[in-house]
Write an enzyme that holds these catalytic residues in place. Structure first.
Site: not given
Length: 354
Positions: A22, A25, A57, A99, A181, A323
Site C-alpha cells: 500500500s 506516507c 501519496a 500514487q 483528500y 502496517r
C-alpha cells in the site's frame, strides 16, 4: 498451488504475485525530493518479495502535500530523483508503482509524530483549497473554495505528474480518490457543498475526478495499468457510500482504469468505523462482482491464510498490505513458506532460507 502467489496480469504488466505494498506516507522527503530513507524503505519491500511496491501519496503540486515532508512530483527534477528507486525496485523482480494525489483541505499539516495538526504560515504551512469552504475539523483552517482556474490547474497538475511518473520508469500509476483528500472531497456531499456543475447531484460531484482520470489516461501509456484508490464509504449517513462508489467504478472502468483499490473513510475525523480483520474486503468484492473490474482488498489483512482465502475465493484479485509490511518487510517470503509456495529468494539471502 497458492493463489496468493500466482502471477497477475493487467495490460502488459505481469506481477509476480498478488501481494501489493500500500502507498504509505513516510513524511521524510525534503522539498518533495526522496531521501535515502525512501530507497531503503521501498527497496526492502521489493527484496522482501512483494509483487508491487507502491510509493506513498505523491503530491502533484507543492500546496497539494499533506505535510512539508511529503513526496512530490511537480517538477521534472522530482521525476529524475525517483529513477534510482524505481530501478532498484524493478531489479528485485517487483513492479514499481506511484500514487499521485492532492491533499485538498487536509493539506498543510505536521508529521504524525509531531502531532499531525495543521501548520500556520509561521510554522511553514500554506493556504489550503477544497470544493467548498468547509474545514476538515474544528481545529483546521477554513479552506478556499476552488475556482474554475483552480480546477483547470488541478487537472493539468495531475497530467504532468503522470507524465513524469512514466518518464521515471514506474510500471503502475494510482490516482488517490480516497481518505478525505481533494478528489474524494469533490465526491462526498460532506465536503462538497457547491451549487455549480461540480457540486450537487452525483453526476456533478463525479465531474472533476473523471476529468482527472480522462486527462491522465491520455498521457499514461496504453500498455501500463492505471489504478484508483477509492474510499467506498465515508461511514457517515448522508456521505459518500457504496452505491455511489459503484457508479463511479463503472465510469472509471469505461475510462480505462484497470483496478480499484478499495479502502474507506477519511472524510471526517469522527466517523465510527467498525475496524476488524478484513473489514474492508466486502467493498472490494462488491465492486468486483457488480462492476466486473479487478479490485484490491486492503485493511487489517495480516495473516497468510487470510490473504490466501481472499484471493482463492475471488473476494479480490490482490491484497494491499500496509502496517503489516511496516512491521515485516519480508512478510511475502514468510507467507510463501506458510503456504508451501516456492517463492524465489534474493540470491544474497539464499543461505538463510529455511
Amino acid at each position: 498451488m497458492s493463489a496468493l502467489f500466482s502471477s497477475f496480469r493487467l495490460r502488459s504488466q505481469t506481477f509476480r504475485n498478488r501481494i501489493f505494498v500500500s502507498p504509505m506516507c513516510q513524511y521524510s522527503s525534503i522539498d518533495g525530493f526522496p531521501t535515502a530513507w525512501h530507497l531503503v524503505h521501498l527497496g526492502s519491500r521489493a527484496v522482501g518479495g512483494a509483487g508491487l511496491v507502491m510509493m506513498e501519496a505523491t503530491a502533484v503540486s507543492p500546496e497539494g502535500r499533506i505535510s512539508p515532508g511529503d513526496q512530490g512530483l511537480w517538477s521534472d527534477e522530482h521525476g529524475e530523483a525517483l529513477k534510482p528507486i524505481v530501478h532498484f525496485i524493478r531489479s528485485q523482480g517487483a513492479a514499481a508503482g506511484v500514487q499521485i494525489a492532492h491533499a485538498g483541505r487536509k493539506a498543510s499539516t505536521d508529521a504524525p509524530w509531531r502531532g499531525g495538526g495543521p501548520l500556520s504560515q509561521a510554522e511553514g504551512g500554506w493556504s489550503v483549497i477544497a470544493p467548498s469552504p468547509v474545514p476538515f475539523a474544528t481545529n483546521h483552517p477554513r479552506p478556499e473554495a476552488c475556482r474554475e482556474a483552480d480546477l483547470r490547474r488541478i487537472v493539468t497538475d495531475f497530467t504532468h505528474a503522470a507524465r513524469r511518473a512514466h518518464e521515471a520508469g514506474f510500471d503502475v500509476l494510482e490516482l488517490h480518490m480516497a481518505h478525505g483528500y481533494l478528489l474524494h472531497e469533490f465526491l462526498s456531499p460532506l465536503a462538497n457543498r457547491r451549487d455549480d456543475r461540480y457540486g450537487g447531484r452525483l453526476e456533478n460531484r463525479l465531474r472533476l475526478p473523471l476529468e482527472v482520470t480522462d486527462a491522465v489516461r491520455e498521457v499514461w501509456p496504453e500498455t501500463k495499468p492505471l489504478f484508483v484508490r477509492l474510499s467506498a464509504t465515508d461511514w457517515v449517513d448522508g456521505g459518500w457510500d457504496v452505491e455511489q462508489s459503484l457508479v463511479l467504478a463503472r465510469e472509471l472502468k469505461n475510462r480505462g482504469v484497470d483496478l480499484i483499490d478499495c479502502s474507506s473513510g477519511g472524510m471526517v475525523p469522527d466517523a465510527k468505523i467498525p475496524a476488524g480483520p478484513g473489514y474492508q474486503t466486502p467493498f472490494a468484492t462488491r465492486v468486483r462482482t457488480d462492476v466486473g473490474i479487478a479490485v484490491g482488498a486492503v485493511g487489517l489483512i495480516n495473516e497468510p491464510l487470510q490473504a490466501e482465502q481472499i484471493v482463492r475465493t475471488n473476494l479480490a484479485d490482490c491484497v494491499f498490505l500496509g502496517r503489516e509490511l511496516l512491521r515485516d518487510p519480508y512478510w511475502p517470503l514468510h507467507a510463501a513458506r506458510a503456504l508451501h509456495s516456492d517463492e524465489k529468494w534474493p540470491v544474497q539471502y539464499e543461505r538463510a532460507r529455511p
